[in-house]
Design a protein around this motif. Sequence first.
Motif, PDB file in Angstrom:
ATOM      1  N   VAL A 284     -12.620  22.219  26.300  1.00 48.07           N
ATOM      2  CA  VAL A 284     -11.542  23.007  25.703  1.00 48.07           C
ATOM      3  C   VAL A 284     -10.682  23.648  26.781  1.00 48.07           C
ATOM      4  N   ARG A 285     -11.291  24.013  27.894  1.00 45.46           N
ATOM      5  CA  ARG A 285     -10.567  24.670  28.979  1.00 45.46           C
ATOM      6  C   ARG A 285     -10.021  23.675  30.011  1.00 45.46           C
ATOM      7  N   GLY A 286     -10.136  22.382  29.704  1.00 46.31           N
ATOM      8  CA  GLY A 286      -9.540  21.376  30.572  1.00 46.31           C
ATOM      9  C   GLY A 286     -10.351  21.013  31.800  1.00 46.31           C
ATOM     10  N   LYS A 287     -11.616  21.381  31.849  1.00 45.99           N
ATOM     11  CA  LYS A 287     -12.470  21.088  33.008  1.00 45.99           C
ATOM     12  C   LYS A 287     -13.294  19.833  32.695  1.00 45.99           C
ATOM     13  N   ARG A 288     -12.635  18.681  32.695  1.00 47.44           N
ATOM     14  CA  ARG A 288     -13.245  17.430  32.255  1.00 47.44           C
ATOM     15  C   ARG A 288     -14.372  16.961  33.156  1.00 47.44           C
ATOM     16  N   ALA A 289     -14.202  17.059  34.475  1.00 47.61           N
ATOM     17  CA  ALA A 289     -15.237  16.580  35.406  1.00 47.61           C
ATOM     18  C   ALA A 289     -16.518  17.393  35.241  1.00 47.61           C
ATOM     19  N   ILE A 290     -16.365  18.696  35.121  1.00 51.11           N
ATOM     20  CA  ILE A 290     -17.542  19.549  34.901  1.00 51.11           C
ATOM     21  C   ILE A 290     -18.200  19.177  33.578  1.00 51.11           C
ATOM     22  N   ALA A 291     -17.383  18.973  32.542  1.00 49.72           N
ATOM     23  CA  ALA A 291     -17.909  18.612  31.223  1.00 49.72           C
ATOM     24  C   ALA A 291     -18.671  17.290  31.285  1.00 49.72           C
ATOM     25  N   ALA A 292     -18.164  16.330  32.031  1.00 49.88           N
ATOM     26  CA  ALA A 292     -18.838  15.031  32.141  1.00 49.88           C
ATOM     27  C   ALA A 292     -20.203  15.178  32.821  1.00 49.88           C
ATOM     28  N   CYS A 293     -20.259  15.970  33.885  1.00 49.83           N
ATOM     29  CA  CYS A 293     -21.549  16.197  34.574  1.00 49.83           C
ATOM     30  C   CYS A 293     -22.546  16.894  33.664  1.00 49.83           C
ATOM     31  N   ILE A 294     -22.083  17.918  32.960  1.00 50.07           N
ATOM     32  CA  ILE A 294     -22.965  18.629  32.038  1.00 50.07           C
ATOM     33  C   ILE A 294     -23.454  17.678  30.951  1.00 50.07           C
ATOM     34  N   GLY A 295     -22.548  16.846  30.421  1.00 49.13           N
ATOM     35  CA  GLY A 295     -22.911  15.894  29.369  1.00 49.13           C
ATOM     36  C   GLY A 295     -23.982  14.919  29.817  1.00 49.13           C
ATOM     37  N   PHE A 296     -23.942  14.507  31.077  1.00 51.47           N
ATOM     38  CA  PHE A 296     -24.954  13.599  31.617  1.00 51.47           C
ATOM     39  C   PHE A 296     -26.345  14.228  31.494  1.00 51.47           C
ATOM     40  N   PHE A 297     -26.471  15.474  31.952  1.00 48.00           N
ATOM     41  CA  PHE A 297     -27.770  16.143  31.915  1.00 48.00           C
ATOM     42  C   PHE A 297     -28.179  16.522  30.488  1.00 48.00           C
ATOM     43  N   GLU A 298     -27.202  16.847  29.661  1.00 49.71           N
ATOM     44  CA  GLU A 298     -27.488  17.154  28.262  1.00 49.71           C
ATOM     45  C   GLU A 298     -28.157  15.963  27.573  1.00 49.71           C
ATOM     46  N   VAL A 299     -27.585  14.778  27.747  1.00 49.31           N
ATOM     47  CA  VAL A 299     -28.135  13.577  27.108  1.00 49.31           C
ATOM     48  C   VAL A 299     -29.483  13.206  27.723  1.00 49.31           C
TER      49      VAL A 299
END
Length: 172
Positions: free
Chosen positions: A29-44
Amino acid sequence: MVDVAGLLLIFFARVLDVSCGTMRILSIVRGKRAIAACIGFFEVMIYMLILGRILGGGKTLTFLELVFYCGGFAAGNYVGSFLESKFMNSYALAEAILDDSPIGDEIVKSMRESGFGATVIKGEGRSGGKLLVEIFCRRNDLDMIHKIVGNNGFVIMSDVRKTYGGWFPKGK
């Protein structure tokens, strides 16, 4: 017999998984896509590891495991939103509509004395002169702004995605 260590593993893995999900969504939502992608990797990764432990060998969830899994999800939402408020650089814009009166002027003065930048725009409302006061601040300052304005005006609060230039107090 109940596997307490297994239940706690499920619960805390779910807290971590959902906290990651919350941070991931808010990062997007805040436009931090790279951070979101890294977090998503560990989340899954966490989700799949715990799912494999729970469902490994065709095993189904017991009621107690289900309660702990759901409890972990609920707690993860709470922990994730808490982490977001502490670690994300979250800004807001508060707009206060006040009467153009000595009380309105005193509120603007209090805002500025509290360290907030307050831009005042004069206007006309149904019942006379109005002040539109724009205050850029951190989200955790919104309660202070609400306290300063009290019941003396109408306040609109919205998230700010990006900012450029301007003045913002260093100590805030």
